[in-house]
Design an enzyme around this catalytic site. Sequence first.
Site, PDB file in Angstrom:
ATOM      1  N   CYS A  91     -29.223 -75.727 -16.278  1.00  0.00           N
ATOM      2  CA  CYS A  91     -29.925 -75.922 -15.005  1.00  0.00           C
ATOM      3  C   CYS A  91     -30.028 -74.662 -14.154  1.00  0.00           C
ATOM      4  CB  CYS A  91     -29.237 -77.012 -14.193  1.00  0.00           C
ATOM      5  SG  CYS A  91     -29.226 -78.619 -15.009  1.00  0.00           S
ATOM      6  N   HIS A 359     -36.493 -81.803 -10.549  1.00  0.00           N
ATOM      7  CA  HIS A 359     -35.649 -80.719 -11.055  1.00  0.00           C
ATOM      8  C   HIS A 359     -36.166 -80.253 -12.422  1.00  0.00           C
ATOM      9  CE1 HIS A 359     -32.263 -78.443 -12.409  1.00  0.00           C
ATOM     10  NE2 HIS A 359     -31.443 -79.429 -12.705  1.00  0.00           N
ATOM     11  N   CYS A 389     -25.120 -76.643  -9.939  1.00  0.00           N
ATOM     12  CA  CYS A 389     -24.210 -77.091 -10.988  1.00  0.00           C
ATOM     13  C   CYS A 389     -24.915 -76.893 -12.324  1.00  0.00           C
ATOM     14  CB  CYS A 389     -23.835 -78.556 -10.785  1.00  0.00           C
ATOM     15  SG  CYS A 389     -25.219 -79.710 -10.821  1.00  0.00           S
TER      16      CYS A 389
END
Length: 403
Positions: A91, A359, A389
């Site tokens: 991510c 996202h 994160c």
Amino acid sequence: MTEAYIYDTVRTPRGKGRKDGSLHEVTSVRLSASVLNALKERNNLEGHAVEDVIWGNVTQVKEQGGCLARTAVLASDLDERIPGLAINRFCASGMEAVNIAANQVKGGAGNAYIAGGVEMMGRVPMGSDGAAIAVDPSVAMEMYFVPQGISADIIATEYGFSREQADALAVESQRRAAKAWEENRFEKSIIAVKDINGLTILDRDEYLRPGTDMTSLGGLKPAFKEQGEVMPGFDKLALMKYPHLDAINHIHHAGNSSGIVDGAAGVLIGNKEFGEEYGLKPRARIKATAKIGLDPTIMLTGPVPATQKILADSGMAISDIDLFEVNEAFASVVLRFQQAFDVDPSIVNVNGGSIAMGHPLGATGAIIIGTLLDELERSDKETGLATLCIASGMGAATIIERV
């Protein structure tokens, strides 16, 4: 050491990551090329203007396989002498691309870079690369692997966050994002996605649900409860790692977790000489970068130690930061960050986040850096920190400072 400056940031709108999403017919390469072309045109870049294009993308198979960064350069209007580097830090891939580029500039390895990332989650599904940590039992069992949604629920259980707190954060994310669009707060960085005929496909984040309220979220079933308790029973594995917990409190669902979307973003980074050569004014300096590893089971608490590390490395305190962008992978991630540092929620994700707008894994890190910079300028603040994160237990952070 040479300063690394941000000269420009651009991003596409985020399209729903499914077959009826507006960007579904656009490939990862083409969407990336549109971002590269925008940076070239907006900044009048000519020839071998940048040293490299560093591009994050997480699921590196099919159209997102190979070296997507290099393919995107060749598909764009950039000079073919510019190489490309595809990277994957899950991510935080887009952020890591920016951080690597900044540190290359600081170290004197070239005057300028384009960094960012892409993820077409509707075309290349998350997990379709068959990562060993998720699918190889000999690896997964040894590491007490659980899916990210279970990890988010572990955070909620471990740190005492309720379903109501998570839903309230989600409602606020939707409200802030809707307000940001109403007030055109993204206009400096947003670029419309067009088809081959020049017709606009998408010029606005389409995942938003501005009418979201506590009542509508209250009707949603926990998304990871069955996965945890019934098949394949990940809760049992998690409780082996965390025996002090009686049970996992499953509070997350589609409404308080990040949306699956398509999108791309890029950042133009260079030293002082680059700006002078192209007549560009730096908008911010990249003051510090950090990355860290942590427990792969709870997995998503990385913004806390990453922030602790970057502050310690740069000799700063949390009170020195004016604005924060903490990726809303799940509501509990942001709640834990706010709890750990006792920061005012009003300066965290001022314009909403991934719960409201989605996202796109490989792009989000670059998106939130651009959003942070735009908001620092809009609100006339000086210093901002962006953090995410990361799957398998990592965290990353970037501090930027206006100039």
